[in-house]
Design a protein around this motif. Structure first.
Motif, mmCIF file in Angstrom:
data_model
loop_
_atom_site.group_PDB
_atom_site.id
_atom_site.type_symbol
_atom_site.label_atom_id
_atom_site.label_comp_id
_atom_site.label_asym_id
_atom_site.label_seq_id
_atom_site.Cartn_x
_atom_site.Cartn_y
_atom_site.Cartn_z
ATOM 1 N N ILE A 185 8.515 9.217 -1.673
ATOM 2 C CA ILE A 185 9.829 8.344 -1.526
ATOM 3 C C ILE A 185 9.400 7.358 -2.720
ATOM 4 N N LEU A 186 10.127 6.973 -3.848
ATOM 5 C CA LEU A 186 9.742 6.005 -4.711
ATOM 6 C C LEU A 186 10.464 4.749 -4.249
ATOM 7 N N GLY A 187 10.035 3.329 -4.673
ATOM 8 C CA GLY A 187 10.849 2.407 -4.542
ATOM 9 C C GLY A 187 10.972 1.832 -2.931
ATOM 10 N N LYS A 188 10.202 2.316 -2.136
ATOM 11 C CA LYS A 188 10.358 1.964 -0.647
ATOM 12 C C LYS A 188 9.867 0.633 -0.415
ATOM 13 N N ASN A 189 10.420 -0.130 0.277
ATOM 14 C CA ASN A 189 10.277 -1.676 0.693
ATOM 15 C C ASN A 189 10.557 -1.850 2.215
ATOM 16 N N PRO A 190 9.645 -2.155 3.189
ATOM 17 C CA PRO A 190 8.210 -2.064 2.881
ATOM 18 C C PRO A 190 7.589 -1.127 2.644
ATOM 19 N N VAL A 191 6.306 -1.019 2.394
ATOM 20 C CA VAL A 191 5.672 0.347 2.392
ATOM 21 C C VAL A 191 4.367 0.294 3.683
ATOM 22 N N THR A 192 3.963 1.674 3.811
ATOM 23 C CA THR A 192 2.830 1.733 4.717
ATOM 24 C C THR A 192 1.499 1.250 3.895
ATOM 25 N N ILE A 193 0.526 0.316 4.515
ATOM 26 C CA ILE A 193 -0.280 -0.130 4.001
ATOM 27 C C ILE A 193 -1.509 0.800 3.913
ATOM 28 N N GLY A 194 -2.770 0.541 3.511
ATOM 29 C CA GLY A 194 -3.884 1.199 3.420
ATOM 30 C C GLY A 194 -4.121 1.956 2.152
ATOM 31 N N HIS A 195 -5.140 1.494 1.353
ATOM 32 C CA HIS A 195 -5.348 2.213 0.093
ATOM 33 C C HIS A 195 -6.686 2.967 0.150
ATOM 34 N N ASN A 220 -6.216 3.889 -14.647
ATOM 35 C CA ASN A 220 -5.174 4.495 -14.561
ATOM 36 C C ASN A 220 -4.008 3.370 -14.512
ATOM 37 N N SER A 221 -4.190 2.260 -14.164
ATOM 38 C CA SER A 221 -3.132 0.998 -14.440
ATOM 39 C C SER A 221 -2.553 0.981 -15.741
ATOM 40 N N TRP A 222 -3.211 1.482 -16.661
ATOM 41 C CA TRP A 222 -2.768 1.320 -18.189
ATOM 42 C C TRP A 222 -2.315 2.632 -18.662
ATOM 43 N N CYS A 223 -2.069 3.398 -17.854
ATOM 44 C CA CYS A 223 -1.475 4.987 -18.388
ATOM 45 C C CYS A 223 -0.383 4.571 -19.480
ATOM 46 N N ILE A 224 -0.408 5.432 -20.282
ATOM 47 C CA ILE A 224 0.545 5.371 -21.568
ATOM 48 C C ILE A 224 2.073 5.641 -21.040
ATOM 49 N N THR A 225 2.136 6.321 -19.967
ATOM 50 C CA THR A 225 3.343 6.669 -19.188
ATOM 51 C C THR A 225 4.197 5.530 -18.663
ATOM 52 N N GLY A 226 3.329 4.330 -18.015
ATOM 53 C CA GLY A 226 3.884 3.209 -17.803
ATOM 54 C C GLY A 226 4.504 3.356 -16.226
ATOM 55 N N ASN A 227 3.956 4.575 -15.662
ATOM 56 C CA ASN A 227 4.658 4.936 -14.253
ATOM 57 C C ASN A 227 3.720 5.091 -13.123
ATOM 58 N N THR A 228 2.550 4.269 -13.504
ATOM 59 C CA THR A 228 1.557 4.314 -12.289
ATOM 60 C C THR A 228 1.780 3.543 -10.978
ATOM 61 N N LYS A 229 1.545 4.388 -10.123
ATOM 62 C CA LYS A 229 1.992 3.729 -8.927
ATOM 63 C C LYS A 229 0.637 3.478 -7.946
ATOM 64 N N MET A 230 0.370 2.917 -7.076
ATOM 65 C CA MET A 230 -0.879 2.602 -6.143
ATOM 66 C C MET A 230 -0.287 2.921 -4.735
ATOM 67 N N GLN A 231 -0.768 3.818 -4.004
ATOM 68 C CA GLN A 231 -0.678 4.119 -2.777
ATOM 69 C C GLN A 231 -1.207 2.864 -1.778
ATOM 70 N N GLY A 232 -0.329 2.514 -1.001
ATOM 71 C CA GLY A 232 -0.693 1.524 -0.047
ATOM 72 C C GLY A 232 -0.379 0.167 -0.526
ATOM 73 N N PHE A 233 0.163 0.096 -1.934
ATOM 74 C CA PHE A 233 0.889 -1.146 -2.359
ATOM 75 C C PHE A 233 2.400 -0.765 -2.838
ATOM 76 N N THR A 234 2.636 -0.002 -3.695
ATOM 77 C CA THR A 234 3.688 0.276 -4.197
ATOM 78 C C THR A 234 4.362 1.619 -3.788
ATOM 79 N N LEU A 235 3.791 2.284 -3.166
ATOM 80 C CA LEU A 235 3.889 3.546 -2.204
ATOM 81 C C LEU A 235 3.406 3.587 -0.926
ATOM 82 N N ASP A 236 3.971 4.363 -0.131
ATOM 83 C CA ASP A 236 3.343 4.390 1.185
ATOM 84 C C ASP A 236 1.855 4.966 1.198
ATOM 85 N N GLY A 237 1.029 4.091 1.845
ATOM 86 C CA GLY A 237 -0.460 4.110 1.959
ATOM 87 C C GLY A 237 -0.844 5.210 3.217
#
Length: 310
Positions: free
Chosen positions: A11-21, A65-82
């Motif tokens: 699920i993309l763009g959820k706010n808030p997200v479950t923390i823990g990375h 991975n933060s600088w992936c050329i796709t620009g789509n990187t997400k981090m679980q626990g921060f921008t996606l559920d952790g």
């Protein structure tokens, strides 16, 4: 569950997200793109939190991975559920089976804090017997001290919390100083090391601690290793850098390409995260301990079959 890019369900763009990375767990299912000879149901695994990146571009392979050329990187626990939940879907390419000797219930902090601390020390490229200052002896620093000692280095631990310095001693630090209480700590470091440390590895988010580093680094080939990220910009003296007073280098928090050496080194040398376990409903207490600088080591929540850390 492990997944490949074609699988659905995030699920993309959820706010808030479950923390823990940071987490370890047991495989309960594989996505259609995960080969059976790489992961089996029942395997104990650990993993890093980057998803939605390609893992193949030059940036993913050699930078982060933060600088992936796709620009789509997400981090679980921060921008996606952790991972503060019973089940999590992670990318198989960022996962590995735990080596023998690592317990699934206690190894979770290695999968970010451990990888970060390992490379923060190893990337200094020091030789056994040289001096390294570990600035910040808490969640990251206590691991950094263990890695440094396993690499044969001599360690000075610096912190502003006495309980963190006690942790540093337990982890093998040769000397420790409270940079607030010990007013002459810089002079004592210079005396102990014979002119300064060969590297200062800063695991803190304190700008002041960065400002304090140059005077304790040995002039010439001494190194300032940047790991912690303050909110304020760092101010470095360009003349110091230009004239070679010290060097500056960074070490990121790990990718699937440099994860395995850190984890295997941890298993070989019995590097153990010092941690306290809590119930999930005690999360506010965990945050209070961190904000008051009373936390020691890492803090985590344990579920049946796996563990996640803040």
């Amino acid at each position: 569950m492990l997944f490949e890019p074609n699988d659905q369900g995030l699920i993309l763009g959820k706010n808030p997200v479950t923390i823990g990375h940071e987490a370890t767990g047991t495989v309960v299912g594989r996505g259609s793109g995960v080969a059976a000879n790489t992961f089996q149901e029942g395997d104990n695994v650990g993993f890093l939190c980057a998803v939605e990146c390609c893992f193949d571009c030059t940036n993913c392979r050699t930078v982060h991975n933060s600088w992936c050329i796709t620009g789509n990187t997400k981090m679980q626990g921060f921008t996606l559920d952790g991972y503060f939940q019973e089940y999590a879907v992670v990318d198989a390419r960022a996962a590995m089976v735990l080596p023998k000797g690592l317990d699934v219930n206690t190894a979770a902090p290695l999968f970010c804090a451990g990888v970060t601390a390992f490379h923060g020390i190893q990337d200094c490229e020091l030789k056994p017997g040289q001096w390294v200052a570990v600035i910040g002896c808490g969640g990251l620093g206590h691991l950094g001290i263990q890695y440094a000692k396993a690499m044969g280095l001599k360690v000075i631990g610096l912190d502003i919390a006495d309980q963190a310095l006690e942790e540093a001693k337990t982890c093998g630090a040769d000397r420790v100083f409270n940079s607030i209480k010990d007013k002459d700590w810089k002079e004592r470091v210079l005396e102990i090391t014979g002119g300064g440390v060969d590297a200062a590895v800063n695991f803190t988010a304190s700008k002041q601690s960065y400002d304090d580093c140059p005077p304790i680094i040995k002039p010439g080939q001494g190194l300032l290793m940047v790991v912690g990220i303050p909110r304020e910009p760092l101010h470095l003296n360009a003349l110091d850098i230009a004239l070679g007073r010290y060097r500056v280098k960074g070490s990121n928090n790990g990718t699937c390409y440099n994860m395995r050496p850190a984890i295997e080194f941890s298993a070989k040398h019995n590097i153990t995260p010092h941690q306290s376990l809590y119930r999930l409903d005690e999360l506010p207490k965990m945050i209070e301990l961190m904000n008051s600088h009373k936390a020691q080591g890492r803090m985590g929540v344990i579920f049946d079959g796996g563990k996640s850390n803040l």
